[in-house]
Design an enzyme around this catalytic site. Structure first.
Site, PDB file in Angstrom:
ATOM      1  CD  GLN A  55      -2.647   0.918   2.364  1.00  0.00           C
ATOM      2  OE1 GLN A  55      -2.310   0.281   3.101  1.00  0.00           O
ATOM      3  NE2 GLN A  55      -2.467   2.504   3.645  1.00  0.00           N
ATOM      4  CB  CYS A  69      -5.941   1.798   4.253  1.00  0.00           C
ATOM      5  SG  CYS A  69      -6.736   2.773   5.773  1.00  0.00           S
ATOM      6  CG  HIS A 116      -2.731   1.030   8.421  1.00  0.00           C
ATOM      7  ND1 HIS A 116      -2.979   0.756   7.230  1.00  0.00           N
ATOM      8  CD2 HIS A 116      -1.693  -0.117   8.887  1.00  0.00           C
ATOM      9  CE1 HIS A 116      -2.399  -0.018   6.300  1.00  0.00           C
ATOM     10  NE2 HIS A 116      -1.599  -0.179   7.501  1.00  0.00           N
ATOM     11  CG  ASP A 133       0.442  -3.701   8.096  1.00  0.00           C
ATOM     12  OD1 ASP A 133      -0.044  -2.650   6.910  1.00  0.00           O
ATOM     13  OD2 ASP A 133      -0.016  -2.913   8.890  1.00  0.00           O
TER      14      ASP A 133
END
Length: 244
Positions: free
Chosen positions: A104, A110, A181, A196
């Site tokens: 990302q 996100c 996030h 993540d």
């Protein structure tokens, strides 16, 4: 233009007063609408996880295919992320070839990245022709970095993302200073993975199974909370079978 993450800031505000509790706001409805717009079958939805103890985990509709953890990016998170990067870089872990992981590169993607990670790593979740299926097909052979860049330039994804975010536009600007996030937790071939997009690698959290995934994912969420004991703005969601 308001991002989905700014919309989340508006929805969260400062209303969560007790750590480990979830304030009943309609974020799960917003994200369910989003995945359906992207082409995910109506047989699946995003639902609230109202608590992380065994009795409340039983209330989550089954089957559960992913957990999605939402939290503000704090100094504690950034410090742990940097330390974890050095540790994982040295180990050079191996991952399944079909683990779909992407980077990302902008904070306002996100929620989208976490949802992609949740859906793409669960073959049981049907995806109809549309934006998401097209994206997964054209990025299947790309690196995590290339996938992140492809998302940035995907006009179809951008249009759907911004249209959804407009639902929170009125007051979202008041909360732009807090970057919230999203990360995803999935079971991939018996390993619990934290995905993540702001991290350089997928993170392994040990063994899991279809039977123990909910409990194992809840444990990881608790670890996030324990590292940041003064922060109350944690929210946990799950990708599950839709309720009748």
């Amino acid at each position: 233009m308001v991002s989905l993450c700014q919309h989340v800031g508006f929805l969260l505000g400062n209303k969560v007063k007790r750590r480990h509790s979830i304030f009943p706001f309609p974020l799960f409805q917003v994200l369910t609408k989003y995945i359906h717009k992207l082409g995910v079958s109506p047989a699946w939805s995003v639902t609230d996880v109202i608590g992380l103890e065994e009795d409340t985990l039983e209330w989550i509709p089954r089957p559960v295919k992913a957990f999605i953890l939402l939290f503000p990016c704090s100094e504690t998170y950034e410090k742990h992320r940097a330390e974890e990067h050095e540790r994982v870089k040295e180990v050079q872990e191996q991952h399944p070839n079909d683990l779909f992981y992407m980077r990302q590169f902008t904070h306002n993607a996100c929620g989208t990245v976490a949802l992609i990670h949740s859906v793409a790593n669960n073959k049981e979740v049907d995806i109809e022709s549309g934006v998401l299926k097209n994206f997964l097909e054209k990025t299947a052979s790309l690196s995590p970095e290339e996938r992140g860049k492809a998302l940035e330039s995907d006009k179809e994804f951008t249009a759907d993302h911004q249209a959804l975010a407009q639902e929170g536009q009125t007051n979202a600007a008041d909360h732009e200073t807090v970057i919230h996030h999203f990360i995803a937790l999935v079971n991939k071939e018996g390993t619990l993975y934290e995905l993540d997009g702001r991290k350089s690698f997928p993170i392994k959290h040990g063994q899991t199974s279809e039977e123990t995934f909910v409990k194992d994912a809840a444990k990881v969420c608790k670890e996030f909370m324990a590292r940041d004991p003064n922060e109350v703005r944690f929210t946990v969601l799950a990708l599950t079978a839709a309720q009748n």
